[in-house]
Each structure stands twice: as structure tokens, then as C-alpha cells.
Design an enzyme around this catalytic site. Structure first.
Site, PDB file in Angstrom:
ATOM      1  N   SER A  15      -1.670  14.794   4.151  1.00  0.00           N
ATOM      2  CA  SER A  15      -1.536  13.981   2.935  1.00  0.00           C
ATOM      3  C   SER A  15      -1.655  14.867   1.710  1.00  0.00           C
ATOM      4  O   SER A  15      -2.679  15.532   1.502  1.00  0.00           O
ATOM      5  CB  SER A  15      -2.629  12.917   2.889  1.00  0.00           C
ATOM      6  OG  SER A  15      -2.662  12.349   1.595  1.00  0.00           O
TER       7      SER A  15
ATOM      8  N   HIS B 141       2.824  13.424   4.134  1.00  0.00           N
ATOM      9  CA  HIS B 141       2.402  12.066   3.771  1.00  0.00           C
ATOM     10  C   HIS B 141       2.203  11.994   2.258  1.00  0.00           C
ATOM     11  O   HIS B 141       1.417  12.763   1.689  1.00  0.00           O
ATOM     12  CB  HIS B 141       1.106  11.755   4.519  1.00  0.00           C
ATOM     13  CG  HIS B 141       0.592  10.360   4.343  1.00  0.00           C
ATOM     14  ND1 HIS B 141       1.064   9.289   5.078  1.00  0.00           N
ATOM     15  CD2 HIS B 141      -0.369   9.850   3.525  1.00  0.00           C
ATOM     16  CE1 HIS B 141       0.420   8.187   4.718  1.00  0.00           C
ATOM     17  NE2 HIS B 141      -0.458   8.501   3.773  1.00  0.00           N
TER      18      HIS B 141
ATOM     19  N   ASP C 157       1.124   9.684  -0.838  1.00  0.00           N
ATOM     20  CA  ASP C 157       0.394   8.465  -1.204  1.00  0.00           C
ATOM     21  C   ASP C 157       0.778   8.008  -2.605  1.00  0.00           C
ATOM     22  O   ASP C 157       0.434   8.653  -3.598  1.00  0.00           O
ATOM     23  CB  ASP C 157      -1.116   8.735  -1.136  1.00  0.00           C
ATOM     24  CG  ASP C 157      -1.621   8.833   0.286  1.00  0.00           C
ATOM     25  OD1 ASP C 157      -1.363   7.904   1.073  1.00  0.00           O
ATOM     26  OD2 ASP C 157      -2.258   9.858   0.613  1.00  0.00           O
TER      27      ASP C 157
ATOM     28  N   MET D 253       0.244   5.326  -5.433  1.00  0.00           N
ATOM     29  CA  MET D 253      -0.759   4.327  -5.856  1.00  0.00           C
ATOM     30  C   MET D 253      -0.466   3.892  -7.281  1.00  0.00           C
ATOM     31  O   MET D 253      -0.128   4.720  -8.129  1.00  0.00           O
ATOM     32  CB  MET D 253      -2.160   4.946  -5.803  1.00  0.00           C
ATOM     33  CG  MET D 253      -2.536   5.524  -4.456  1.00  0.00           C
ATOM     34  SD  MET D 253      -4.258   6.035  -4.447  1.00  0.00           S
ATOM     35  CE  MET D 253      -4.344   6.901  -2.880  1.00  0.00           C
TER      36      MET D 253
ATOM     37  N   HIS E 201       3.693   6.441   1.709  1.00  0.00           N
ATOM     38  CA  HIS E 201       2.745   5.336   1.919  1.00  0.00           C
ATOM     39  C   HIS E 201       2.554   4.646   0.574  1.00  0.00           C
ATOM     40  O   HIS E 201       1.904   5.191  -0.319  1.00  0.00           O
ATOM     41  CB  HIS E 201       1.432   5.922   2.464  1.00  0.00           C
ATOM     42  CG  HIS E 201       0.324   4.937   2.615  1.00  0.00           C
ATOM     43  ND1 HIS E 201      -0.988   5.323   2.773  1.00  0.00           N
ATOM     44  CD2 HIS E 201       0.314   3.574   2.640  1.00  0.00           C
ATOM     45  CE1 HIS E 201      -1.753   4.254   2.897  1.00  0.00           C
ATOM     46  NE2 HIS E 201      -0.985   3.172   2.797  1.00  0.00           N
TER      47      HIS E 201
ATOM     48  N   MET F 218       0.941   2.254  -1.731  1.00  0.00           N
ATOM     49  CA  MET F 218      -0.215   1.396  -2.012  1.00  0.00           C
ATOM     50  C   MET F 218       0.028   0.787  -3.383  1.00  0.00           C
ATOM     51  O   MET F 218      -0.622   1.130  -4.379  1.00  0.00           O
ATOM     52  CB  MET F 218      -1.497   2.241  -1.961  1.00  0.00           C
ATOM     53  CG  MET F 218      -1.908   2.590  -0.536  1.00  0.00           C
ATOM     54  SD  MET F 218      -3.010   3.993  -0.452  1.00  0.00           S
ATOM     55  CE  MET F 218      -1.814   5.323  -0.564  1.00  0.00           C
TER      56      MET F 218
ATOM     57  N   MET G  13      -5.094   1.384   8.591  1.00  0.00           N
ATOM     58  CA  MET G  13      -5.951   2.142   7.674  1.00  0.00           C
ATOM     59  C   MET G  13      -7.357   2.253   8.270  1.00  0.00           C
ATOM     60  O   MET G  13      -7.941   1.250   8.695  1.00  0.00           O
ATOM     61  CB  MET G  13      -6.041   1.450   6.307  1.00  0.00           C
ATOM     62  CG  MET G  13      -4.770   1.490   5.479  1.00  0.00           C
ATOM     63  SD  MET G  13      -4.142   3.153   5.117  1.00  0.00           S
ATOM     64  CE  MET G  13      -5.537   3.908   4.251  1.00  0.00           C
TER      65      MET G  13
ATOM     66  N   ASP H  13      -4.771   6.509   9.186  1.00  0.00           N
ATOM     67  CA  ASP H  13      -4.870   7.182   7.890  1.00  0.00           C
ATOM     68  C   ASP H  13      -6.235   6.890   7.275  1.00  0.00           C
ATOM     69  O   ASP H  13      -6.576   5.728   7.067  1.00  0.00           O
ATOM     70  CB  ASP H  13      -3.741   6.655   6.985  1.00  0.00           C
ATOM     71  CG  ASP H  13      -3.720   7.295   5.607  1.00  0.00           C
ATOM     72  OD1 ASP H  13      -4.423   8.303   5.394  1.00  0.00           O
ATOM     73  OD2 ASP H  13      -2.981   6.783   4.737  1.00  0.00           O
TER      74      ASP H  13
ATOM     75  N   SER I 275      -7.945  15.672   3.407  1.00  0.00           N
ATOM     76  CA  SER I 275      -8.977  16.682   3.165  1.00  0.00           C
ATOM     77  C   SER I 275      -9.160  17.612   4.361  1.00  0.00           C
ATOM     78  O   SER I 275      -9.451  18.799   4.183  1.00  0.00           O
ATOM     79  CB  SER I 275     -10.296  16.003   2.775  1.00  0.00           C
ATOM     80  OG  SER I 275     -10.571  14.912   3.623  1.00  0.00           O
TER      81      SER I 275
HETATM   82  C1  DX5 Z   1      -6.104   6.952   1.187  1.00  0.00           C
HETATM   83  C2  DX5 Z   1      -4.779   7.566   1.515  1.00  0.00           C
HETATM   84  C3  DX5 Z   1      -4.881   8.645   2.499  1.00  0.00           C
HETATM   85  C4  DX5 Z   1      -5.705   9.828   2.069  1.00  0.00           C
HETATM   86  C5  DX5 Z   1      -6.398  10.333   3.286  1.00  0.00           C
HETATM   87  O1  DX5 Z   1      -5.919   5.748   0.525  1.00  0.00           O
HETATM   88  O2  DX5 Z   1      -3.870   6.597   2.002  1.00  0.00           O
HETATM   89  O3  DX5 Z   1      -3.585   9.075   2.919  1.00  0.00           O
HETATM   90  O4  DX5 Z   1      -4.980  10.864   1.505  1.00  0.00           O
HETATM   91  O5  DX5 Z   1      -7.273  11.342   2.924  1.00  0.00           O
HETATM   92  P1  DX5 Z   1      -8.398  11.874   3.931  1.00  0.00           P
HETATM   93  O6  DX5 Z   1      -7.663  12.395   5.121  1.00  0.00           O
HETATM   94  O7  DX5 Z   1      -9.107  12.909   3.151  1.00  0.00           O
HETATM   95  O8  DX5 Z   1      -9.251  10.679   4.276  1.00  0.00           O
HETATM   96 ZN    ZN Z   2      -2.013   7.354   2.944  1.00  0.00          ZN
END
Ligand code: DX5
Ligand code: ZN
Length: 227
Positions: A7, A30, A32, A34, A63, A65, A134, A172, A195
Site C-alpha cells: 500500500s 495498492h 488508497d 480517501m 481501494h 474509501m 478490512m 487489508d 507499513s
Molecule cells: C487503511 C488502508 C490500508 C492501509 C494499510 O484504511 O486501506 O490499505 O494502507 O496499512 P497497514 O498495512 O500499515 O495497516
Molecule cells: Zn487499502
């Protein structure tokens, strides 16, 4: 075959092309998205996805959100995403939306927040290429993995098998060397890690190590042995 999707939420947003290069060998990148409404955080949108798609040959797993998924998701296919995930809670017409994403040429995927059950969506699964369970509340990287999601992963795998579907099961949130085996044993086959990959000294090596762990755990998992 376990897939590892780093990600970029945990990457340096000013150096996305190099950050994609740093995870060479990853199955998907990936992304994200948002909107500060569906989740309390704001990241990036269509123009950055368009640029990133041109800057890397790793396919993009977007993804979303975001609210109004029906309106926005098709634009991410046009921007170059190979897979687009909308949230079940944000789509007014998930069947129509999944068909539109597929018709435009991308894989269609639907995500469930931790409190959203899979069972109401059983009949809809054939419309999808992937389901995302999730394993944290969406919004931020670096959160602790929610073990209480493992039964939902198991039940989702059972539904996939019951209907004989060729459907990927993605997890995820909080996926790391400490948790990936539990996810694989429960039935996941696509693993997002933010991370755990970008926080490592060698992100490409972290991808390889996570994949090896997931594959070893899958090899002895009851759901995979039955296949
Ligand atoms: C959280 C995201 C994830 C995030 C995961 O809302 O959808 O994709 O980047 O990060 P880690 O792997 O650090 O939990
Ligand atoms: Zn994600």
C-alpha cells in the site's frame, strides 16, 4: 498463489514513481483513495492515479474509501487502474457498478468494513472478481490487526467454495509478518501491506518474505488442501 500488494499509503507521496520501483516484484500496487467523508482522512484522486499508471508497470489496485462510489469508481478504470474496489457501504447499486467496472475492462472488487457482514452479499459474489475484508477500520495505515475478523475471512472463503467461484479474497489492515499466516490459514489469498513493506529496510525483500510466509501457511490450510 499468494499475491502481495504493497500500500502506497505508507510510501513517500512526493516520490511515488521511485516508491513503486522499490517494490519491484509486487503483484499489484495498492492505492488508497480517501475523501475525508467515508473515512476521516484525505489522500489522492484520479489525476494522481493517472500519473502513477503511466509511471509504473505494476498494475494498480485502487481501494476507494469514498462516498458516491457509483459516480467515481468508473473514472478510476479510465485512469488506468487494473482493479477497482468500492465499499459495499458506499455503493447505491453494487451490481450495476461491478458490471460497469468490468465492462470498462478492470477487475471489480467490493470491500466490507469490519462491522459489515458478508452474508447479505452472497448472491452478488458472482458479479465480483475480488472481495476485500478490512482487518482494521479503514482510514489510516499502521493500525493493529483485528483478529476478530478471522471468522469473517473463513466464512467468505466457505461461500466462495460453496459457489465454486474464481474470486480473490483480499485482506487489508495490519497485515505483517506477525499476522499474515493467520490470514492465509483463514482463506485470504491477496494481502495488502503498507507499513510492513514500506517500513522495512528493503521493501522488495519484505514483499518476497511476506509472500513466502503466506504460501507456506496456505500449503497446510484446510481450505486450500481441499482444492
Ligand atoms: C487503511 C488502508 C490500508 C492501509 C494499510 O484504511 O486501506 O490499505 O494502507 O496499512 P497497514 O498495512 O500499515 O495497516
Ligand atoms: Zn487499502
Amino acid at each position: 498463489m499468494a499475491q502481495i500488494n504493497p500500500s502506497i499509503l505508507s510510501a513517500d507521496f512526493a516520490r511515488l514513481a521511485q516508491e513503486a520501483e522499490a517494490v519491484r516484484g509486487a503483484d499489484w500496487l495498492h492505492v488508497d483513495v480517501m475523501d475525508n467523508h467515508f473515512v476521516p482522512n484525505l489522500t489522492l484522486g484520479v489525476p494522481i492515479v493517472e500519473s502513477l499508471a503511466r509511471a509504473t508497470d505494476i498494475p494498480l489496485d485502487c481501494h476507494l474509501m469514498i462516498e458516491q462510489a457509483d459516480r467515481w469508481a468508473p473514472q478510476y478504470v479510465e485512469a488506468g487502474a487494473g482493479s477497482v474496489t468500492f465499499h459495499a457501504e458506499a455503493a447505491a447499486a453494487p451490481v450495476r457498478l461491478a458490471r460497469e467496472i468490468r465492462a470498462k475492462g478492470a477487475r471489480a472488487s467490493m470491500a466490507l468494513r469490519p462491522a459489515t457482514p458478508i452474508e447479505p452479499y452472497e448472491d452478488l459474489l458472482p458479479e465480483l472478481d475480488m472481495v476485500l475484508i478490512m482487518t482494521v477500520e479503514p482510514g489510516f495505515g499502521g493500525q493493529a490487526f483485528l483478529d476478530i475478523m478471522l471468522p469473517k475471512i473463513r466464512r467468505t472463503r466457505e461461500l466462495i467454495d460453496k459457489h465454486g467461484l474464481d474470486l480473490w479474497l483480499q485482506v487489508d489492515g495490519g497485515v505483517s509478518a506477525a499476522t499474515i499466516e493467520r490470514c492465509a490459514e483463514a482463506g485470504a489469498d491477496v494481502f495488502v501491506a503498507g507499513s510492513a513493506v514500506y517500513g522495512a529496510a528493503d521493501p522488495a525483500e519484505a514483499v518476497r518474505a511476506l509472500r513466502a510466509q503466506a504460501e507456506a501457511a496456505t500449503a497446510t490450510a484446510p481450505w486450500a488442501c481441499a482444492h
